[in-house]
Design an enzyme around this catalytic site. Structure first.
Site, mmCIF file in Angstrom:
data_model
loop_
_atom_site.group_PDB
_atom_site.id
_atom_site.type_symbol
_atom_site.label_atom_id
_atom_site.label_comp_id
_atom_site.label_asym_id
_atom_site.label_seq_id
_atom_site.Cartn_x
_atom_site.Cartn_y
_atom_site.Cartn_z
ATOM 1 N N MET A 14 38.695 34.605 12.247
ATOM 2 C CA MET A 14 39.013 34.712 13.675
ATOM 3 C C MET A 14 40.412 34.180 13.972
ATOM 4 O O MET A 14 41.191 34.805 14.698
ATOM 5 C CB MET A 14 37.972 33.964 14.509
ATOM 6 C CG MET A 14 36.629 34.655 14.606
ATOM 7 S SD MET A 14 36.672 36.193 15.556
ATOM 8 C CE MET A 14 36.879 35.549 17.227
ATOM 9 N N ARG A 34 43.786 23.257 7.603
ATOM 10 C CA ARG A 34 43.606 21.958 6.945
ATOM 11 C C ARG A 34 43.718 22.095 5.428
ATOM 12 O O ARG A 34 44.285 21.235 4.758
ATOM 13 C CB ARG A 34 42.248 21.372 7.345
ATOM 14 C CG ARG A 34 41.994 19.964 6.837
ATOM 15 C CD ARG A 34 40.730 19.400 7.477
ATOM 16 N NE ARG A 34 39.580 20.249 7.231
ATOM 17 C CZ ARG A 34 38.794 20.168 6.153
ATOM 18 N NH1 ARG A 34 39.060 19.275 5.210
ATOM 19 N NH2 ARG A 34 37.758 20.972 6.009
ATOM 20 N N ASN A 102 33.643 28.740 19.858
ATOM 21 C CA ASN A 102 32.390 28.928 20.601
ATOM 22 C C ASN A 102 31.888 27.563 21.060
ATOM 23 O O ASN A 102 30.859 27.066 20.605
ATOM 24 C CB ASN A 102 31.355 29.611 19.709
ATOM 25 C CG ASN A 102 30.822 30.881 20.333
ATOM 26 O OD1 ASN A 102 31.083 31.175 21.489
ATOM 27 N ND2 ASN A 102 30.074 31.642 19.572
ATOM 28 N N SER A 128 35.483 36.884 22.978
ATOM 29 C CA SER A 128 34.398 37.759 22.539
ATOM 30 C C SER A 128 34.966 39.009 21.883
ATOM 31 O O SER A 128 36.004 39.508 22.280
ATOM 32 C CB SER A 128 33.513 38.157 23.722
ATOM 33 O OG SER A 128 32.478 39.025 23.288
ATOM 34 N N LYS A 184 31.649 32.421 28.991
ATOM 35 C CA LYS A 184 31.385 32.963 27.651
ATOM 36 C C LYS A 184 29.954 32.650 27.218
ATOM 37 O O LYS A 184 29.291 33.473 26.580
ATOM 38 C CB LYS A 184 32.381 32.374 26.646
ATOM 39 C CG LYS A 184 32.128 32.761 25.184
ATOM 40 C CD LYS A 184 32.146 34.275 24.984
ATOM 41 C CE LYS A 184 32.301 34.683 23.524
ATOM 42 N NZ LYS A 184 31.300 34.160 22.611
ATOM 43 N N HIS A 187 27.763 35.049 28.971
ATOM 44 C CA HIS A 187 27.988 36.324 28.278
ATOM 45 C C HIS A 187 27.096 36.410 27.045
ATOM 46 O O HIS A 187 26.434 37.422 26.800
ATOM 47 C CB HIS A 187 29.470 36.433 27.897
ATOM 48 C CG HIS A 187 29.781 37.447 26.837
ATOM 49 N ND1 HIS A 187 29.459 37.275 25.502
ATOM 50 C CD2 HIS A 187 30.400 38.646 26.897
ATOM 51 C CE1 HIS A 187 29.854 38.323 24.804
ATOM 52 N NE2 HIS A 187 30.434 39.170 25.628
ATOM 53 N N GLU A 191 23.991 38.852 26.162
ATOM 54 C CA GLU A 191 24.002 39.572 24.878
ATOM 55 C C GLU A 191 22.642 39.451 24.182
ATOM 56 O O GLU A 191 22.118 40.442 23.658
ATOM 57 C CB GLU A 191 25.113 38.997 24.005
ATOM 58 C CG GLU A 191 25.260 39.597 22.632
ATOM 59 C CD GLU A 191 26.336 38.867 21.838
ATOM 60 O OE1 GLU A 191 26.051 38.505 20.675
ATOM 61 O OE2 GLU A 191 27.438 38.642 22.371
ATOM 62 N N LYS A 262 22.964 31.298 16.786
ATOM 63 C CA LYS A 262 23.913 30.194 16.657
ATOM 64 C C LYS A 262 23.773 29.171 17.780
ATOM 65 O O LYS A 262 24.599 28.284 17.924
ATOM 66 C CB LYS A 262 25.340 30.742 16.616
ATOM 67 C CG LYS A 262 25.644 31.516 15.340
ATOM 68 C CD LYS A 262 27.116 31.885 15.252
ATOM 69 C CE LYS A 262 27.426 32.558 13.929
ATOM 70 N NZ LYS A 262 28.862 32.927 13.817
ATOM 71 N N ARG A 447 -0.010 19.458 43.546
ATOM 72 C CA ARG A 447 0.923 18.353 43.288
ATOM 73 C C ARG A 447 0.714 17.227 44.306
ATOM 74 O O ARG A 447 0.766 16.040 43.973
ATOM 75 C CB ARG A 447 2.372 18.841 43.343
ATOM 76 C CG ARG A 447 2.738 19.818 42.238
ATOM 77 C CD ARG A 447 4.206 20.264 42.340
ATOM 78 N NE ARG A 447 5.097 19.177 41.956
ATOM 79 C CZ ARG A 447 5.953 18.579 42.769
ATOM 80 N NH1 ARG A 447 6.021 18.935 44.047
ATOM 81 N NH2 ARG A 447 6.739 17.607 42.333
ATOM 82 N N HIS A 453 2.968 14.269 46.181
ATOM 83 C CA HIS A 453 4.342 14.776 46.132
ATOM 84 C C HIS A 453 4.777 15.424 47.448
ATOM 85 O O HIS A 453 5.925 15.848 47.557
ATOM 86 C CB HIS A 453 4.489 15.773 44.981
ATOM 87 C CG HIS A 453 4.351 15.133 43.631
ATOM 88 N ND1 HIS A 453 5.239 14.198 43.158
ATOM 89 C CD2 HIS A 453 3.409 15.289 42.658
ATOM 90 C CE1 HIS A 453 4.867 13.811 41.948
ATOM 91 N NE2 HIS A 453 3.744 14.445 41.627
#
Length: 472
Positions: A14, A34, A102, A128, A184, A187, A191, A262, A447, A453
């Site tokens: 990338m 690096r 990312n 992207s 992103k 997005h 996806e 991921k 509740r 509540h």
């Protein structure tokens, strides 16, 4: 040494491709990795390009014109923090660091604040389009200091994908600090939803209608000529026609049914939960990937858990058209949820996100590029305060005409025992959103019963508690 106009740290595919993209627009680009051997490999491979080979960060920073524009294309997380820490003592006030990884948006917000104290501008940029997009033109979603973005905008607008409809670059300023990486993230969540909906459509065509890969491929090819025209439909038809290069048959039939991830879909769902935004379709698509990984358990369960036999005897052509309509309807639900999440996040983090523009910059270069994104832009152009895409006239009309097909497809799948979590989620979201009254009144009574509540009433203002333990 020649003064470089732009620098890229990280020479994995990338980073390398982005550097080459920038260079191809007439800029001199400093490159650093690096592992020096990787930088040398890229430089040697592209000696005819205006690249500046650097072997240390000091050499890299020294090669750049001021204010320095440095794009980090390293692994998100600790590696990004470590790179920033190493760069910081070498930078001057006004220099610009761009994170194109990312990255989870809270990290971007933190880094933006920390670097601002040192006078360093930080732009978190969602990128992207994968490695091909990085080289030929990605969709880019930058967020950070507006004045810093203005200094990199000329480069970004040149390297970004250009929408085929009007030639506009698929990049725009999203907002302060973490806005770009948040957009992103959503997005990526959308996806996930798109991919699962397509997978469920494929499963119905294959297992309920008994169609061959060639027949399904032809259907997706036809669908890609109409409302469903999109990158993901396009690649699906390509996937379905590819033969196994190591044996007989189609490669798709040899791929193990365990879907990886991921974590970005999970981030989208987590943020929706934090914001209190209903995001059922995208979240179901994340869970669908998770359950796919339980392959061994599913094999065991398939031998002991009963279900209906698939025995379709109807009009296949009619059902194919219903699946097409259900897919488009459900895709709309996914985007409606995603943009509702963007609106809530924009309010929460004071970003002023440009919703119509977001849809525009997704029209090319990115994984979810699709023809119908123009309908989303049109909706926000008509009403910038639109609460939900489902309230726009175009989407009101589509859902009115297509909802019956979705209900039929869901019913067919349930009766056949075929799991369709995102299709089911789509129609449930639609029915929930259009319901003036939901059974949440009973939940609130429960509740109040066990936890005091409290509740609100329909007939008068105020907060109330009922004495449930007193006999009626």
């Amino acid at each position: 040494m020649a003064q470089a106009n732009f620098g890229v740290v990280g020479m994995a595919v990338m980073g390398k491709n982005l550097a080459l993209n920038v260079e191809s627009r007439g800029y001199t680009v400093a490159i650093y990795n690096r592992t020096t051997s990787k930088t040398e490999e890229v430089y040697k491979e592209h000696q005819d390009k205006n690249l500046v080979l650097t072997k240390t960060l000091e050499e890299f920073v020294g090669s750049l014109e001021k204010p320095r524009r440095i794009m980090l294309m390293v692994q998100a997380g600790a590696a990004t923090d470590a790179t920033i820490k190493s760069l910081l003592p070498l930078l001057d006030k006004g220099d610009i660091l761009i994170d194109g990884g990312n990255t989870h948006f809270p990290d971007t917000m933190r880094r933006n604040a920390e670097l601002a104290d040192s006078g360093i501008n930080f732009i978190g940029t969602g990128v992207s389009g994968g490695e091909k997009g990085a080289l030929l033109g990605p969709s880019m979603m930058p967020g950070g200091q507006k004045e810093a973005y203005d200094l990199v905008a000329p480069i970004f607008e040149q390297i970004a994908a250009k929408a085929p409809q009007d030639g506009k670059p698929c990049v725009a300023y999203m907002g302060a600090n973490g806005a770009g990486h948040y957009v992103k993230m959503v997005h990526n969540g959308i996806e996930y939803g798109d991919m699962q909906l397509i997978a469920e459509s494929y499963d119905l065509l294959k297992r309920v209608l008994g169609l061959s890969n060639a027949e399904i491929q032809a259907i997706f090819e036809e669908w890609n000529e109409g409302e469903l025209d999109s990158y993901l439909i396009e690649i699906t038809k390509e996937v379905l026609k590819r033969k196994d290069d190591e044996g007989e048959g189609y490669i798709v039939d040899k791929i193990l049914d365990k879907a990886g991830n991921k974590g970005t879909g999970k981030w989208t769902s987590e943020s929706a939960l934090d914001l209190g935004v209903p995001l059922p379709l995208i979240t179901e698509s994340v869970f669908a990937r998770y359950i796919s990984t339980y392959k061994d358990e599913r094999v065991k369960a398939s031998k002991v858990l009963s279900g209906p036999a698939v025995n379709f005897s109807g009009d296949k052509k009619e059902v194919i058209e219903k699946i097409r309509k259900a897919l488009y309807f459900s895709k709309i639900m996914s985007y409606a949820q995603g943009f509702a999440q963007l609106r809530k996040a924009s309010e929460e983090f004071d970003w002023d996100l440009p919703y119509g523009t977001i849809a525009q910059i997704w029209r090319a270069g990115c994984i979810i590029r699709a023809e119908f994104l123009q309908n989303i832009t049109d909706a926000f152009d008509k009403d910038s305060e639109l609460e939900n895409l489902l309230l726009d006239d175009y989407f009101v009309d589509i859902t009115k005409r297509y909802q019956e097909a979705v209900r039929d497809v869901v019913s067919l799948a349930v009766q056949a025992g075929i799991p369709i979590p995102t299709f089911t989620s789509a129609i449930s979201y639609y029915d929930s959103y259009r319901s003036e009254n939901l059974p949440a009144n009973l939940i609130q009574a429960q509740r109040d019963y066990f936890g005091a509540h409290t509740y609100e009433r329909t007939d008068k203002a105020g907060i109330f508690h009922y004495d449930w333990y007193t006999e009626d």
